[in-house]
Enzyme design. Structure first.
Site, PDB file in Angstrom:
ATOM      1  N   PHE A 140      47.869  19.520  90.053  1.00  0.00           N
ATOM      2  CA  PHE A 140      47.619  20.954  89.890  1.00  0.00           C
ATOM      3  C   PHE A 140      48.576  21.479  88.832  1.00  0.00           C
ATOM      4  O   PHE A 140      49.796  21.369  88.981  1.00  0.00           O
ATOM      5  CB  PHE A 140      47.826  21.725  91.197  1.00  0.00           C
ATOM      6  N   ASP A 225      55.629  18.190  84.726  1.00  0.00           N
ATOM      7  CA  ASP A 225      55.388  19.503  85.324  1.00  0.00           C
ATOM      8  C   ASP A 225      56.355  19.671  86.500  1.00  0.00           C
ATOM      9  O   ASP A 225      56.151  19.117  87.570  1.00  0.00           O
ATOM     10  CB  ASP A 225      53.933  19.595  85.792  1.00  0.00           C
ATOM     11  N   LYS A 256      58.205  29.287  89.195  1.00  0.00           N
ATOM     12  CA  LYS A 256      58.559  29.410  90.614  1.00  0.00           C
ATOM     13  C   LYS A 256      60.051  29.620  90.842  1.00  0.00           C
ATOM     14  O   LYS A 256      60.573  30.703  90.623  1.00  0.00           O
ATOM     15  CB  LYS A 256      58.017  28.205  91.383  1.00  0.00           C
TER      16      LYS A 256
END
Length: 416
Positions: A140, A225, A256
């Site tokens: 993702f 990532d 985040k």
């Protein structure tokens, strides 16, 4: 009107939202609009690294809001420069340069653009551009068109064809599948140290090293990532170092936990030379190649600096490792058949469930059944695929808070 009514009338229904209306937070706790208290082990999905409303973060935002909140990236923002130095010298610890965005999806889009720019500088044998980015099934990388196209999940992409071309998906942790993965047009491989949204699937050290070796052999970029794994969550400032510390990436994306709650993302490119004339990879994204109106403005940079300094100075990454050990040992001691595994690293853990042992109504997944039950009992956790839920507490979570969460989980799973 109630909050749910206002949502129904005025907000696009892009989320399957839980019936919870948080109004206040402090540390590892949230309170809803009825006054009920919850232990929050979701933390905005690994966003609130220091918990809710940490005094240092609140004060950094309050002070900067009174000084300067926004200035165009046409000018030099001292806090952005200071934050880039903090990331480079104290967290990545490799020579490179940083671009600031507003989200993880934007950061991954920046990596994708960088791969294409690299493929122009280092073309195929016939002189045509390399452009393909190889990613992995169950990955993702975000919800923009570029990041979604890089994501190896059909359910994320469904209904948005035609996707951005130039991506191919391989099985995760499958070294054999890597052997013939590189084509003439391949410019980069992009992977997560742990596939959080895909079910908390951790890359094995052998797989990570195989990817790095393949990139080196074929002169392609290794892109990592770290949107959900970066800045202490796995037990190190950079999550990949907890898996294969000798690996040196060409590019990294974050968001985040980087801001502790403010909207900030970033991507990093190595300063290593990518051509015989000594051209640095980081120099390929020059003036006019990329931009962001709000990216790295003074307000979010002040907040991020406060978060990263607290994580570093209080050694909160070490706490992530210590709490992982406590969680694993406790869950193992339960010997509950419904728990099939504890996956992940540090404070990005997934509790995998046996779906055959969970009564599941039509239209629900076992993970959602458990997540809803835990919420009823005062613990907030997010699902991770259909048969697992995640534990994503703040990095400064205490022993007592972990014990309380585990007690609730044990009670709910025992009932099931």
């Amino acid at each position: 009107m109630t909050t749910p009514d206002l949502y129904a009338q005025h907000v696009l229904p892009t989320y399957g939202r839980f019936p919870l209306v948080p109004v206040r937070g402090a540390g590892a706790r949230l309170w809803d609009d009825t006054g009920k208290s919850y232990l929050d082990f979701c933390m905005g999905i690994a966003v609130c690294s220091l918990g809710h409303c940490h005094p240092l973060l609140v004060e950094a935002i309050r002070h900067q809001a009174g000084e300067l909140m926004h200035v165009s990236n046409l000018y030099q923002n001292p806090l952005q420069a200071e934050l880039a130095e903090e990331i480079n010298t104290r967290h990545v610890k490799l020579a490179g340069k940083v671009f600031f965005s507003n989200s993880g999806a934007e950061a991954n889009d920046g990596l994708i653009k960088s791969a294409r720019r690299f493929g122009l500088k280092r073309p195929q044998a016939d002189g045509s551009q390399r452009y393909e980015v190889v990613t992995f099934l169950q990955s993702f990388h975000g919800r923009t068109l570029g990041a979604m196209s890089a994501t190896g999940q059909a359910k994320i992409q469904e209904g948005f064809d035609p996707l951005l071309p130039g991506f191919r998906y391989l099985p995760f942790n499958d070294i054999a599948a890597l052997e013939n993965a590189v084509r003439p047009e391949t410019a980069a491989i992009l992977l997560e140290p742990i596939q959080g949204e895909g079910g908390v699937n951790m890359a094995t050290p052998e797989f990570f090293r195989a990817v790095a070796a393949l990139c080196k052999k074929h002169d392609i970029l290794l892109l990592i990532d770290e949107v959900q794994t970066g800045f202490g969550r796995l037990g190190d400032a950079m999550g990949w170092r907890m898996i294969a510390p000798e690996v040196q990436p060409d590019g990294i994306s974050w968001a985040k936990g980087l801001g502790g709650g403010v909207p900030i993302g970033a991507f990093w490119l190595s300063d290593r030379a990518v051509s015989e004339d000594g051209t640095a990879l980081s120099s390929l994204m020059g003036p006019g190649s990329h931009g962001s109106t709000y990216g790295g403005n003074p307000l979010v940079c002040a907040a991020s600096l406060a978060v990263l300094k607290e994580i570093r100075e209080k050694e909160l990454a070490v706490n992530a490792i210590l709490q992982e050990v406590r969680i694993r040992e406790t869950v193992k001691s339960w010997n509950l058949p419904v728990v099939t595994a504890v996956r992940g690293q540090g404070l990005l853990l997934g509790i995998a469930l046996d779906p055959a042992l969970i009564p599941t109504p039509e239209g629900k997944t076992p993970a959602l059944v458990v997540v809803n039950k835990l919420m009823e009992h005062g613990l907030l956790v997010p699902p991770a695929g259909p048969n697992a839920f995640r534990l994503l507490p703040p990095l400064n979570v205490t022993d007592a808070e972990v014990d309380e969460a585990l007690s609730i989980i044990h009670s709910v799973l025992s009932e099931l």
